[in-house]
Write a protein that holds these residues in place. Structure first.
Motif, PDB file in Angstrom:
ATOM      1  N   THR A 108       0.833  -1.199   0.000  1.00  0.00           N
ATOM      2  CA  THR A 108       0.000   0.000   0.000  1.00  0.00           C
ATOM      3  C   THR A 108       0.869   1.251   0.000  1.00  0.00           C
ATOM      4  O   THR A 108       2.004   1.228   0.467  1.00  0.00           O
ATOM      5  CB  THR A 108      -0.923   0.034   1.250  1.00  0.00           C
ATOM      6  N   GLU A 109       0.317   2.346  -0.523  1.00  0.00           N
ATOM      7  CA  GLU A 109       1.022   3.629  -0.457  1.00  0.00           C
ATOM      8  C   GLU A 109       0.717   4.340   0.850  1.00  0.00           C
ATOM      9  O   GLU A 109       1.353   5.327   1.198  1.00  0.00           O
ATOM     10  CB  GLU A 109       0.632   4.504  -1.647  1.00  0.00           C
ATOM     11  N   GLU A 110      -0.283   3.830   1.552  1.00  0.00           N
ATOM     12  CA  GLU A 110      -0.640   4.415   2.846  1.00  0.00           C
ATOM     13  C   GLU A 110       0.498   4.161   3.834  1.00  0.00           C
ATOM     14  O   GLU A 110       1.110   3.099   3.829  1.00  0.00           O
ATOM     15  CB  GLU A 110      -1.923   3.722   3.340  1.00  0.00           C
ATOM     16  N   LYS A 111       0.776   5.136   4.694  1.00  0.00           N
ATOM     17  CA  LYS A 111       1.806   4.950   5.718  1.00  0.00           C
ATOM     18  C   LYS A 111       1.188   4.293   6.946  1.00  0.00           C
ATOM     19  O   LYS A 111       0.288   4.859   7.562  1.00  0.00           O
ATOM     20  CB  LYS A 111       2.405   6.294   6.123  1.00  0.00           C
ATOM     21  N   ILE A 112       1.667   3.114   7.284  1.00  0.00           N
ATOM     22  CA  ILE A 112       1.193   2.418   8.482  1.00  0.00           C
ATOM     23  C   ILE A 112       2.415   2.204   9.376  1.00  0.00           C
ATOM     24  O   ILE A 112       3.478   1.809   8.877  1.00  0.00           O
ATOM     25  CB  ILE A 112       0.558   1.053   8.125  1.00  0.00           C
ATOM     26  N   SER A 113       2.282   2.458  10.658  1.00  0.00           N
ATOM     27  CA  SER A 113       3.451   2.363  11.544  1.00  0.00           C
ATOM     28  C   SER A 113       3.901   0.912  11.685  1.00  0.00           C
ATOM     29  O   SER A 113       3.100  -0.023  11.557  1.00  0.00           O
ATOM     30  CB  SER A 113       3.144   2.939  12.927  1.00  0.00           C
TER      31      SER A 113
END
Ligand code: ZN
Length: 285
Positions: A108-113
């Motif tokens: 994903t391009e989403e930033k997830i910690s």
């Protein structure tokens, strides 16, 4: 003794599953890994029972099913669908004699910690482990060597399976993915080799870390990956696994005669592996 396997990604676009089964048997592979996205086409003309009969009556056996994709950090609705798909695969895997189901992390391009990624991976893998246990099927997490994959190095994947701490949850070490985000041999050296369930062997054209794509994969020994480093380290740290399969996704090879690809795959992987492991030949009747 290393047993040679063939992942059907390698002739994804130039052979049917049926052709791959027959050609891999003919050329003395011990195992096959099936890309499940090829299954619908197979089922237009065959049944799962026919495939099960094939593996029962031939030397070649099914190693595993690839790949349950994007299992972590999903919405509740997507998560339910993944669990449903996994349950269906367990039934199929049981009929076919599968040892493994490969699970692939979210891209994903989403930033997830890192914390949230680990938490979700551990939760989902623990549930998959419990579901798979009665079937005697193992779950193999395959970290992906791409920047946007939520689990993209060996050390991150290893930390997750160590935290899950179940006998039936381990890693796929795909040499391309190991190289792809610069996973370190020192981390592999310190790992418990028995947590590496399965080795995907391949090589890659020489591009910088972080921009490699699956299409860059090439014959083992013909590219830039330190395969000697990976194989010697695995051998040193107790990689009990006798299981290795070649997995390529190269468009150029999709334009070749599939039998040539299957032969050349075995030749090139044997040459690289035989320096470190004795290879057990499957005798064709
Ligand atoms: Zn792989």
């Amino acid at each position: 003794m290393m047993k040679l396997g063939y992942n059907t990604a390698t002739t994804k676009e130039n052979a049917t599953l049926q052709q791959e089964m027959e050609l891999c048997e003919k050329h003395g592979y011990s195992y096959m890994e099936i890309q499940m996205d090829k299954m619908p086409a197979y089922l237009e003309e065959h049944t799962i029972d026919e495939m099960a009969d094939f593996f029962k009556s031939h030397n070649i056996k099914l190693l595993g099913l690839n790949a349950l994709v994007f299992f972590n950090n999903r919405s509740e609705e997507d998560y339910k669908a993944i669990i449903q798909e996994f349950k269906e695969w367990l039934e199929i895997g049981k009929k076919l004699g599968a040892q493994y189901i490969v699970a692939v992390p979210l891209v994903t391009e989403e930033k997830i910690s890192m914390e949230d990624i680990k938490k979700s991976c551990v939760e989902v893998l623990t549930e998959l482990s419990a579901l798979a246990e009665p079937y005697g099927i193992k779950v193999a997490l395959e970290f992906l060597g791409h920047p946007q994959a939520t689990v993209n190095t060996f050390s991150q994947g290893y930390d997750i399976v160590q935290t899950v701490n179940r006998d039936n949850v381990g890693l796929v070490l795909d040499c391309f993915h190991f190289h792809g985000m610069g996973s370190r041999l020192e981390d592999l050296k310190q790992a418990d080799g028995s947590k590496v369930f399965l080795l995907h062997i391949n090589d890659t054209d020489d591009y910088p870390i972080g921009i490699l794509t699956d299409e860059d994969r090439c014959w083992p020994g013909h590219g830039a990956i330190d395969l000697d480093g990976i194989l010697s380290t695995l051998k040193g740290n107790g990689f009990a696994g006798d299981l290795v399969s070649i997995e390529l996704f190269r468009p150029e090879y999709y334009r070749m005669d599939p039998e040539e690809v299957i032969k050349k795959s075995k030749e090139t992987m044997s040459e690289v592996i035989s320096k470190y492991y004795e290879i057990e030949e499957s005798v064709t009747q």
